[in-house]
Design a protein around this motif. Sequence first.
Motif, PDB file in Angstrom:
ATOM      1  N   SER A   1      -6.563   1.920   3.905  1.00  0.00           N
ATOM      2  CA  SER A   1      -5.138   2.241   4.067  1.00  0.00           C
ATOM      3  C   SER A   1      -4.813   2.670   5.491  1.00  0.00           C
ATOM      4  CB  SER A   1      -4.744   3.352   3.089  1.00  0.00           C
ATOM      5  OG  SER A   1      -5.443   4.554   3.383  1.00  0.00           O
TER       6      SER A   1
ATOM      7  N   PHE B   1      -0.345  -0.790  -5.090  1.00  0.00           N
ATOM      8  CA  PHE B   1      -1.569  -1.436  -4.618  1.00  0.00           C
ATOM      9  C   PHE B   1      -2.264  -2.181  -5.752  1.00  0.00           C
ATOM     10  CE2 PHE B   1      -6.197  -1.250  -4.352  1.00  0.00           C
ATOM     11  CZ  PHE B   1      -6.405  -2.008  -3.220  1.00  0.00           C
TER      12      PHE B   1
ATOM     13  N   LEU C   1     -10.480   2.737  -0.269  1.00  0.00           N
ATOM     14  CA  LEU C   1      -9.036   2.621  -0.022  1.00  0.00           C
ATOM     15  C   LEU C   1      -8.551   3.611   1.017  1.00  0.00           C
ATOM     16  CD1 LEU C   1      -6.855   0.750  -1.165  1.00  0.00           C
ATOM     17  CD2 LEU C   1      -9.040   0.627  -2.331  1.00  0.00           C
TER      18      LEU C   1
ATOM     19  N   TRP D   1      -0.769   4.113  -5.276  1.00  0.00           N
ATOM     20  CA  TRP D   1      -1.784   3.504  -6.129  1.00  0.00           C
ATOM     21  C   TRP D   1      -1.190   2.398  -7.010  1.00  0.00           C
ATOM     22  CZ3 TRP D   1      -6.722   3.359  -5.618  1.00  0.00           C
ATOM     23  CH2 TRP D   1      -7.447   4.431  -5.090  1.00  0.00           C
TER      24      TRP D   1
ATOM     25  N   GLN E   1     -14.188  -3.997  -2.386  1.00  0.00           N
ATOM     26  CA  GLN E   1     -12.727  -3.976  -2.376  1.00  0.00           C
ATOM     27  C   GLN E   1     -12.190  -3.781  -0.965  1.00  0.00           C
ATOM     28  OE1 GLN E   1     -10.622  -4.615  -5.015  1.00  0.00           O
ATOM     29  NE2 GLN E   1     -12.582  -5.223  -5.926  1.00  0.00           N
TER      30      GLN E   1
ATOM     31  N   LEU F   1      -9.522  -6.557   1.320  1.00  0.00           N
ATOM     32  CA  LEU F   1      -8.285  -6.239   2.037  1.00  0.00           C
ATOM     33  C   LEU F   1      -8.200  -6.944   3.385  1.00  0.00           C
ATOM     34  CD1 LEU F   1      -7.850  -2.399   1.428  1.00  0.00           C
ATOM     35  CD2 LEU F   1      -6.418  -4.225   0.547  1.00  0.00           C
TER      36      LEU F   1
ATOM     37  N   THR G   1      -9.417   5.701  -9.895  1.00  0.00           N
ATOM     38  CA  THR G   1      -9.138   6.183  -8.540  1.00  0.00           C
ATOM     39  C   THR G   1     -10.246   7.079  -8.021  1.00  0.00           C
ATOM     40  OG1 THR G   1      -7.850   8.061  -9.391  1.00  0.00           O
ATOM     41  CG2 THR G   1      -6.651   6.024  -8.894  1.00  0.00           C
TER      42      THR G   1
ATOM     43  N   LEU H   1     -12.382   4.332  -6.266  1.00  0.00           N
ATOM     44  CA  LEU H   1     -11.691   3.502  -5.283  1.00  0.00           C
ATOM     45  C   LEU H   1     -11.105   4.310  -4.129  1.00  0.00           C
ATOM     46  CD1 LEU H   1      -9.799   0.868  -7.485  1.00  0.00           C
ATOM     47  CD2 LEU H   1     -11.828   0.524  -6.063  1.00  0.00           C
TER      48      LEU H   1
ATOM     49  N   PHE I   1      -3.996   7.758  -1.019  1.00  0.00           N
ATOM     50  CA  PHE I   1      -4.982   7.193  -1.937  1.00  0.00           C
ATOM     51  C   PHE I   1      -6.079   8.209  -2.262  1.00  0.00           C
ATOM     52  CE2 PHE I   1      -2.967   3.463  -0.112  1.00  0.00           C
ATOM     53  CZ  PHE I   1      -2.772   2.685  -1.244  1.00  0.00           C
TER      54      PHE I   1
ATOM     55  N   MET J   1       0.817  -1.206   0.000  1.00  0.00           N
ATOM     56  CA  MET J   1       0.000   0.000   0.000  1.00  0.00           C
ATOM     57  C   MET J   1       0.854   1.262   0.000  1.00  0.00           C
ATOM     58  SD  MET J   1      -3.023  -1.234   2.598  1.00  0.00           S
ATOM     59  CE  MET J   1      -4.258  -0.250   1.782  1.00  0.00           C
TER      60      MET J   1
ATOM     61  N   ARG K   1      -2.618  -6.264  -5.885  1.00  0.00           N
ATOM     62  CA  ARG K   1      -3.978  -6.771  -5.811  1.00  0.00           C
ATOM     63  C   ARG K   1      -4.402  -7.448  -7.119  1.00  0.00           C
ATOM     64  NH1 ARG K   1      -7.319  -8.415  -4.365  1.00  0.00           N
ATOM     65  NH2 ARG K   1      -9.216  -7.171  -4.319  1.00  0.00           N
TER      66      ARG K   1
END
Length: 503
Positions: free
Chosen positions: A253, A223, A249, A220, A325, A329, A242, A245, A469, A217, A227
């Motif tokens: 994070s 990650f 995230l 971006w 998502q 994690l 982004t 997300l 992020f 992490m 992933r």
Amino acid sequence: MESLSRHAASKTCRRCLRSALSSSPYSRTTRSFSQFGSWPASQPGPAGRTKLAAQRTLSSSNVKRSISLFSQKPKVDQDNTRDPPSAPRVLRSDDLFHSFTNSPIPEIRQRAAFIRQHAHCPHPEHRVARAPIEPGNPPVPVSSGNVATAHVDFECPDCGIPIYCSEKHWADNYEEHLQICDTLRQINEDDHDLRSGRFFPEFEYAGPQMEEAVVNMTNWDTFLYTREFEAINDDRSMRQVTRLLTYPLTIGSVLHELSPYNIRKGGRLTPEGLKSLSALRYTLHPPRTGGGIDISGLRPEAPPVRIFILGARAESSLPRNVWVQLAHLFPRGKFHLIFIGPESMTNRDDEFPLPPRTASNPFGAIVEDRVWPNMKISTIVDYYHTLHKTGHFYPYDPYFDCFVMFHPGLGHPASSHEWAETVPQLLETKAPILVTGYTQHDMERDIAWVNKTCRGEFDMLMEPGENIFRSQRWDLNDLDPQDISCGNWGVWAFRGKRFVYHT
């Protein structure tokens, strides 16, 4: 026999295992992002919030959206062999720049008309006709001109957005406009790209994460790579992915055990922050218990971690595979996302009318159970301080509860009064509170308001700074084209003080 099966599983390559997981009932799906075109407009920039409050009848948030995240059918690219030929492509990838007024997309032409009707020319010749954004600040724009204020009417040929009232004012102020012109052009092309009708392979999200595969992490790029997302080699595609997300995230994070925010130098985490987040991380990364599916393998399990997202707006209408998502994690953690706020049903017109308020559902919550095996989502259209007074979510536990506020505008004059009662109640829970801001100024203004209203009653958990992020896509405020920001630019955290020392 069981040992042989375990041995076979351990020898299975990651790609084969990923293919097997994608065939499950919870397999990932690819959706055209053109259906999310109207979403970013539902969250104006920090300066726009004041104007929205002062001009309720003129606010873009009061205009009924023509696109709903859950009702609009996806538009697909006719040129792509994987898509049906029934939906033709509107714009090619090399033909994305168009002036807002002459755009081939009707929604963008409507947006241009809205900007022309409500945005004011920023040229200093205009006489001051607006109150200052904050008390004590000079009026905006700072000017001693004698020309009456005017709405924007001239579109810059370089960015294609109505920005000045005339070509003369645009030419006179050209050097200042150059500071944001490239960013405005980027916003223009990104908006047209969303509605171009192309196929969006970047939104084929990664499936469940193998526990043996460590997630990096750092940023971006690392990650998405660890992933096992599909490779994104285009800057515009990265900005689009982004933009969505950034919400799961940003939370993940901070809460993850491999978080880039730590107590080391530059990690921004404070000693009190390490204590609070360690409690949540212990819950979200439980040790293996050796439990099984039969009676003898039953083990006690911790309740899900409740993440209260307060003042929820457009983030509550994100596609659910985006929020999943966050569950990926934490493979052995469990989540209950609770969206709370009077605007938490924005862009969710298909779900109206709301459920009736009954004894078993006193606040008419919309419950989406089994969004993922370890995730549930609830939405409550009400203010948090109303729920807090009833004890609806009591008791609170720092090991299982966390509050999140995306761009709350705590210190903004137009919205600070809505948080005056809520924030002291949040401090009473002693649970971590994560806060994001559109810009550095927006974030610093929120912190100053918390310091002023709750001085000595809270501990800083994470020092304010840029969010790793954050969204890489910029957004435009329709009420003021000079006001550009990006989602979740900064992040910081605090909680109620656990020990009060009297001198």
